[in-house]
Structures are given as structure tokens and as C-alpha cells.
Design a protein around this motif. Structure first.
Motif, PDB file in Angstrom:
ATOM      1  N   GLY A  50     -63.696  36.754  85.115  1.00  0.00           N
ATOM      2  CA  GLY A  50     -65.166  37.972  84.535  1.00  0.00           C
ATOM      3  C   GLY A  50     -64.060  38.455  83.257  1.00  0.00           C
ATOM      4  O   GLY A  50     -64.813  39.068  82.791  1.00  0.00           O
ATOM      5  N   ASN A  51     -64.680  37.139  82.681  1.00  0.00           N
ATOM      6  CA  ASN A  51     -64.165  37.165  80.974  1.00  0.00           C
ATOM      7  C   ASN A  51     -65.986  38.083  80.254  1.00  0.00           C
ATOM      8  O   ASN A  51     -65.329  38.657  79.615  1.00  0.00           O
ATOM      9  CB  ASN A  51     -63.991  36.436  79.943  1.00  0.00           C
ATOM     10  N   PHE A  52     -66.881  38.092  80.593  1.00  0.00           N
ATOM     11  CA  PHE A  52     -68.342  38.578  80.406  1.00  0.00           C
ATOM     12  C   PHE A  52     -68.357  39.398  81.587  1.00  0.00           C
ATOM     13  O   PHE A  52     -68.994  40.353  81.116  1.00  0.00           O
ATOM     14  CB  PHE A  52     -68.990  36.836  80.719  1.00  0.00           C
ATOM     15  N   LEU A  53     -67.983  39.814  82.597  1.00  0.00           N
ATOM     16  CA  LEU A  53     -68.397  40.769  83.135  1.00  0.00           C
ATOM     17  C   LEU A  53     -67.837  42.416  83.085  1.00  0.00           C
ATOM     18  O   LEU A  53     -67.998  43.102  82.457  1.00  0.00           O
ATOM     19  CB  LEU A  53     -67.787  39.980  85.028  1.00  0.00           C
ATOM     20  N   ILE A  54     -65.924  41.447  82.076  1.00  0.00           N
ATOM     21  CA  ILE A  54     -65.073  42.812  82.413  1.00  0.00           C
ATOM     22  C   ILE A  54     -66.056  43.292  81.024  1.00  0.00           C
ATOM     23  O   ILE A  54     -65.986  44.217  80.920  1.00  0.00           O
ATOM     24  CB  ILE A  54     -64.174  42.839  81.942  1.00  0.00           C
ATOM     25  N   GLU A  55     -66.811  42.732  79.971  1.00  0.00           N
ATOM     26  CA  GLU A  55     -66.857  42.982  79.004  1.00  0.00           C
ATOM     27  C   GLU A  55     -68.330  43.681  78.845  1.00  0.00           C
ATOM     28  O   GLU A  55     -69.052  45.036  78.230  1.00  0.00           O
ATOM     29  CB  GLU A  55     -66.816  41.824  77.282  1.00  0.00           C
ATOM     30  N   ILE A  56     -69.587  43.476  79.640  1.00  0.00           N
ATOM     31  CA  ILE A  56     -70.647  44.666  80.316  1.00  0.00           C
ATOM     32  C   ILE A  56     -69.790  44.959  80.370  1.00  0.00           C
ATOM     33  O   ILE A  56     -70.323  46.297  80.206  1.00  0.00           O
ATOM     34  CB  ILE A  56     -71.292  43.672  81.241  1.00  0.00           C
ATOM     35  N   ILE A  90     -65.936  29.752  92.560  1.00  0.00           N
ATOM     36  CA  ILE A  90     -65.050  28.233  92.991  1.00  0.00           C
ATOM     37  C   ILE A  90     -63.171  28.316  93.188  1.00  0.00           C
ATOM     38  O   ILE A  90     -62.702  28.185  94.531  1.00  0.00           O
ATOM     39  CB  ILE A  90     -64.826  27.286  93.105  1.00  0.00           C
ATOM     40  N   MET A  91     -62.401  29.261  92.550  1.00  0.00           N
ATOM     41  CA  MET A  91     -60.794  29.303  92.392  1.00  0.00           C
ATOM     42  C   MET A  91     -60.761  30.299  93.009  1.00  0.00           C
ATOM     43  O   MET A  91     -60.799  32.002  92.396  1.00  0.00           O
ATOM     44  CB  MET A  91     -60.478  28.744  91.762  1.00  0.00           C
ATOM     45  N   LEU A  92     -60.028  30.837  94.399  1.00  0.00           N
ATOM     46  CA  LEU A  92     -59.986  31.897  95.015  1.00  0.00           C
ATOM     47  C   LEU A  92     -58.828  32.855  93.727  1.00  0.00           C
ATOM     48  O   LEU A  92     -59.456  34.364  94.128  1.00  0.00           O
ATOM     49  CB  LEU A  92     -59.054  31.831  96.524  1.00  0.00           C
ATOM     50  N   ASP A  93     -57.866  32.569  93.034  1.00  0.00           N
ATOM     51  CA  ASP A  93     -57.337  33.188  92.423  1.00  0.00           C
ATOM     52  C   ASP A  93     -57.866  33.939  90.999  1.00  0.00           C
ATOM     53  O   ASP A  93     -57.766  35.262  90.934  1.00  0.00           O
ATOM     54  CB  ASP A  93     -55.624  32.658  91.533  1.00  0.00           C
ATOM     55  N   CYS A  96     -59.444  36.964  92.814  1.00  0.00           N
ATOM     56  CA  CYS A  96     -58.855  37.999  92.893  1.00  0.00           C
ATOM     57  C   CYS A  96     -58.638  39.050  91.281  1.00  0.00           C
ATOM     58  O   CYS A  96     -58.878  39.848  91.622  1.00  0.00           O
ATOM     59  CB  CYS A  96     -57.785  37.825  93.516  1.00  0.00           C
ATOM     60  N   ASP A  97     -58.532  38.366  90.884  1.00  0.00           N
ATOM     61  CA  ASP A  97     -57.299  38.355  89.169  1.00  0.00           C
ATOM     62  C   ASP A  97     -59.308  39.332  88.847  1.00  0.00           C
ATOM     63  O   ASP A  97     -59.701  40.235  88.562  1.00  0.00           O
ATOM     64  CB  ASP A  97     -57.706  36.926  88.298  1.00  0.00           C
ATOM     65  N   CYS A  98     -61.005  38.388  88.885  1.00  0.00           N
ATOM     66  CA  CYS A  98     -61.621  39.198  88.265  1.00  0.00           C
ATOM     67  C   CYS A  98     -62.155  40.232  89.147  1.00  0.00           C
ATOM     68  O   CYS A  98     -61.976  40.947  88.529  1.00  0.00           O
ATOM     69  CB  CYS A  98     -63.386  38.105  88.280  1.00  0.00           C
ATOM     70  N   ARG A  99     -62.263  40.285  90.862  1.00  0.00           N
ATOM     71  CA  ARG A  99     -62.895  41.626  91.446  1.00  0.00           C
ATOM     72  C   ARG A  99     -60.958  42.809  90.940  1.00  0.00           C
ATOM     73  O   ARG A  99     -62.224  43.768  90.077  1.00  0.00           O
ATOM     74  CB  ARG A  99     -61.717  41.788  92.829  1.00  0.00           C
ATOM     75  N   LYS A 100     -60.344  42.517  91.257  1.00  0.00           N
ATOM     76  CA  LYS A 100     -59.064  43.561  90.377  1.00  0.00           C
ATOM     77  C   LYS A 100     -59.280  44.066  88.964  1.00  0.00           C
ATOM     78  O   LYS A 100     -59.606  45.046  88.659  1.00  0.00           O
ATOM     79  CB  LYS A 100     -57.736  42.789  90.191  1.00  0.00           C
ATOM     80  N   ARG A 101     -59.438  43.246  87.951  1.00  0.00           N
ATOM     81  CA  ARG A 101     -59.511  43.770  86.342  1.00  0.00           C
ATOM     82  C   ARG A 101     -60.511  44.466  86.600  1.00  0.00           C
ATOM     83  O   ARG A 101     -61.033  45.226  86.141  1.00  0.00           O
ATOM     84  CB  ARG A 101     -60.274  41.643  85.882  1.00  0.00           C
ATOM     85  N   ILE A 126     -65.513  51.342  94.697  1.00  0.00           N
ATOM     86  CA  ILE A 126     -65.347  50.956  93.338  1.00  0.00           C
ATOM     87  C   ILE A 126     -65.207  49.929  93.787  1.00  0.00           C
ATOM     88  O   ILE A 126     -65.302  48.267  94.264  1.00  0.00           O
ATOM     89  CB  ILE A 126     -65.219  51.620  92.009  1.00  0.00           C
ATOM     90  N   LYS A 127     -64.108  49.407  94.261  1.00  0.00           N
ATOM     91  CA  LYS A 127     -63.393  48.311  94.810  1.00  0.00           C
ATOM     92  C   LYS A 127     -64.527  47.295  95.334  1.00  0.00           C
ATOM     93  O   LYS A 127     -64.248  45.995  95.811  1.00  0.00           O
ATOM     94  CB  LYS A 127     -61.914  48.648  95.321  1.00  0.00           C
ATOM     95  N   PHE A 128     -64.422  48.143  96.878  1.00  0.00           N
ATOM     96  CA  PHE A 128     -65.655  48.145  98.341  1.00  0.00           C
ATOM     97  C   PHE A 128     -66.902  46.631  97.075  1.00  0.00           C
ATOM     98  O   PHE A 128     -66.621  45.589  97.574  1.00  0.00           O
ATOM     99  CB  PHE A 128     -66.386  48.771  98.727  1.00  0.00           C
ATOM    100  N   ILE A 129     -67.348  47.573  96.134  1.00  0.00           N
ATOM    101  CA  ILE A 129     -68.700  47.120  95.716  1.00  0.00           C
ATOM    102  C   ILE A 129     -68.186  45.785  95.377  1.00  0.00           C
ATOM    103  O   ILE A 129     -69.205  44.832  94.957  1.00  0.00           O
ATOM    104  CB  ILE A 129     -68.923  48.289  94.542  1.00  0.00           C
ATOM    105  N   PHE A 130     -67.045  45.543  94.581  1.00  0.00           N
ATOM    106  CA  PHE A 130     -66.748  43.982  93.652  1.00  0.00           C
ATOM    107  C   PHE A 130     -66.360  43.339  94.592  1.00  0.00           C
ATOM    108  O   PHE A 130     -66.006  41.977  93.721  1.00  0.00           O
ATOM    109  CB  PHE A 130     -65.252  44.553  92.688  1.00  0.00           C
ATOM    110  N   GLU A 131     -65.780  43.401  96.035  1.00  0.00           N
ATOM    111  CA  GLU A 131     -65.482  42.340  96.965  1.00  0.00           C
ATOM    112  C   GLU A 131     -66.665  42.369  96.915  1.00  0.00           C
ATOM    113  O   GLU A 131     -66.878  40.641  98.034  1.00  0.00           O
ATOM    114  CB  GLU A 131     -65.392  43.679  97.839  1.00  0.00           C
ATOM    115  N   LYS A 132     -67.968  42.861  97.462  1.00  0.00           N
ATOM    116  CA  LYS A 132     -68.770  42.526  98.267  1.00  0.00           C
ATOM    117  C   LYS A 132     -69.569  42.218  96.891  1.00  0.00           C
ATOM    118  O   LYS A 132     -70.455  41.369  96.658  1.00  0.00           O
ATOM    119  CB  LYS A 132     -70.104  43.804  98.685  1.00  0.00           C
ATOM    120  N   ASN A 133     -69.321  41.899  95.247  1.00  0.00           N
ATOM    121  CA  ASN A 133     -70.424  41.263  94.552  1.00  0.00           C
ATOM    122  C   ASN A 133     -69.670  40.187  93.893  1.00  0.00           C
ATOM    123  O   ASN A 133     -70.620  39.564  93.116  1.00  0.00           O
ATOM    124  CB  ASN A 133     -70.791  42.900  93.614  1.00  0.00           C
ATOM    125  N   ILE A 134     -68.390  39.959  94.238  1.00  0.00           N
ATOM    126  CA  ILE A 134     -68.269  39.068  92.771  1.00  0.00           C
ATOM    127  C   ILE A 134     -67.382  38.100  94.582  1.00  0.00           C
ATOM    128  O   ILE A 134     -66.358  38.010  95.697  1.00  0.00           O
ATOM    129  CB  ILE A 134     -66.275  39.235  92.656  1.00  0.00           C
TER     130      ILE A 134
END
Ligand code: SAM
Length: 209
Positions: A50-56, A90-93, A96-101, A126-134
Motif C-alpha cells: 500500500g505505498n500509494f494508498l497510505i500516502e493518499i 496477489i500475495m496474501l502477506d 494483510c500488511d496493506c490492510r493493517k497499515r 474502519i478495519k471492516f472497510i479496509f478488509e472489504k476494499n483491499i
């Protein structure tokens, strides 16, 4: 500085080389106005962690700090910022890192503002939304890891704090033959939703998994 590579094997198999902060920031400058609009929608199709998503997200959350005098108003805008960010990876780890970040950052900013008044239920939203969107899937085949087509939820604030959720297949959202309309500066979608959910308060979206 953050590592851009996890392993040689992953670079070879999946082209996994993360974008440096400098490049991310320079690219986001090209779309500065959109990045600073809480409701503007972004999809990062091979999002890594999520390098782009976190900065946005950071830029959007900076913009909505003007609403912090009213906790409910701030929560509503914070929901808008989070729910307009989407990713596929495509990579599960990485998923998970992206959603958590994204969740951790949003919740950290929220807790810094409201301290003991921070609402745990809102944090779960907020956690639910990122589970659904990522989503864990393949951005080329447009299939999730379970073989089902990737579908994303549109979270549209309607009256007051109510949200209308509609799910769409990504394949249809990307299909240029399906018209998109520009309705009062909001992108409207003319393809048929796969699912339409009852309008509920943004605090209750979690009731419909
Ligand atoms: C070059 S990295 C970029 C990651 C992130 N967007 C960034 O800028 O830091 C490419 C990412 O795409 C993922 N990837 C590779 N093939 C993919 C595919 N078919 N669908 C979704 N993700 C994919 C890799 O696992 C990797 O995380």
C-alpha cells in the motif's frame, strides 16, 4: 529507509519491487487536487503493502482535520476517506500488511484527536472497510484467490450519516463499453450492481458482511 525488495524469488515471480517514497510523492504531486479530495476514489491494482494508498490516505486525513471539533462529523469524513481507497494484491502477506497499515494509520490519527473519547465501534468500522476494499486477488484475471470474480463495494454517503452500499464486478467497472456518467462531479456507474444493501448509518455497515 523501507526495503524495496523482500526476496529475489518474489522479484522474479511477481515483479515485487516496492516504489520508493520519493517516487510515490512525486507521482502524487501530479494529481494533487484529487489526492486532497476526501471522496475521490483510488484503485491501486497491484498494491503491494500500500505505498500509494497510505500516502493518499495521509493527505486526505490532513484535509479533514478541519472537522475535528465535531467527533461525529469527523468520523463521517474519515469513513469517506477510508472507503474511497481500493487495492488488489496477489500475495496474501502483502494484502494483510496493506490492510493493517491503512487501518493502523487511520486509527492512530483518530485516537490522537479524540484520546479517551475514541469510539471502538468506529475503529472496527474502519478495519471492516479496509478488509472489504483491499482484496486478495489477481489484477490480470480479475479473480479473487478463491476463484470468484473480484467485486468492490461502492460506499455512497446519502442523507445525513446514511450509507448506500452497492457491489460491482471489477471487470464491469473496467469495461470501456459500459458507460460511466459524470453526475454533479461524482462518477456514476451505469453497470448493474451485483448486490445492493439497505441504507444504514456508516457506523452500522459492519452488519452486512
Ligand atoms: C512493482 S510491485 C508494486 C507494489 C506497490 N504498488 C508499490 O508501488 O510499492 C508489484 C506488486 O504487484 C503484485 N502483483 C504481481 N502480479 C500481480 C497480479 N497479477 N495481480 C495483483 N498483484 C500482483 C506483487 O506481489 C507486488 O506486490
Amino acid at each position: 529507509m523501507k526495503q524495496q525488495i523482500k526476496s529475489r524469488d518474489r522479484v522474479v515471480k511477481h515483479g515485487e519491487v516496492f516504489t520508493s517514497d520519493r517516487e510515490v510523492n512525486n507521482m502524487l504531486l501530479l494529481v494533487k487536487d484529487e489526492v486532497e479530495r476526501p471522496e475521490s476514489t483510488f484503485l491501486e491494482p497491484a498494491c503491494g503493502d500500500g505505498n500509494f494508498l497510505i500516502e493518499i490516505l495521509k493527505r486526505k486525513l490532513d484535509v479533514i482535520s478541519v472537522y475535528k471539533r465535531s467527533q461525529l462529523e469527523y468520523e463521517k469524513w474519515c469513513f469517506i476517506c477510508a472507503s474511497s481507497l481500493y487495492g488488489v494484491e496477489i500475495m496474501l502477506d502483502n494484502v494483510c500488511d496493506c490492510r493493517k497499515r491503512l487501518s493502523d494509520y487511520t486509527i492512530k490519527v483518530y485516537r490522537n484527536i479524540y484520546k479517551k473519547k475514541a469510539n471502538k465501534d468506529f475503529e472496527e468500522v474502519i478495519k471492516f472497510i479496509f478488509e472489504k476494499n483491499i482484496l486478495h486477488g489477481d489484477a490480470l484475471t480479475l479473480l479473487k484467490s478463491d476463484g470468484e470474480p473480484i467485486r468492490f463495494s461502492e460506499w455512497k454517503l446519502i442523507t445525513g450519516s446514511k450509507v448506500k452500499r452497492r457491489d460491482y464486478y471489477l471487470s464491469e467497472l473496467l469495461d470501456p463499453s459500459i458507460k460511466k456518467i459524470n453526475d454533479e462531479d461524482k462518477l456514476g456507474i451505469l453497470s448493474e450492481p451485483v448486490a445492493v444493501y439497505p441504507a444504514v448509518s456508516f457506523m452500522k455497515v459492519i452488519e452486512y458482511v
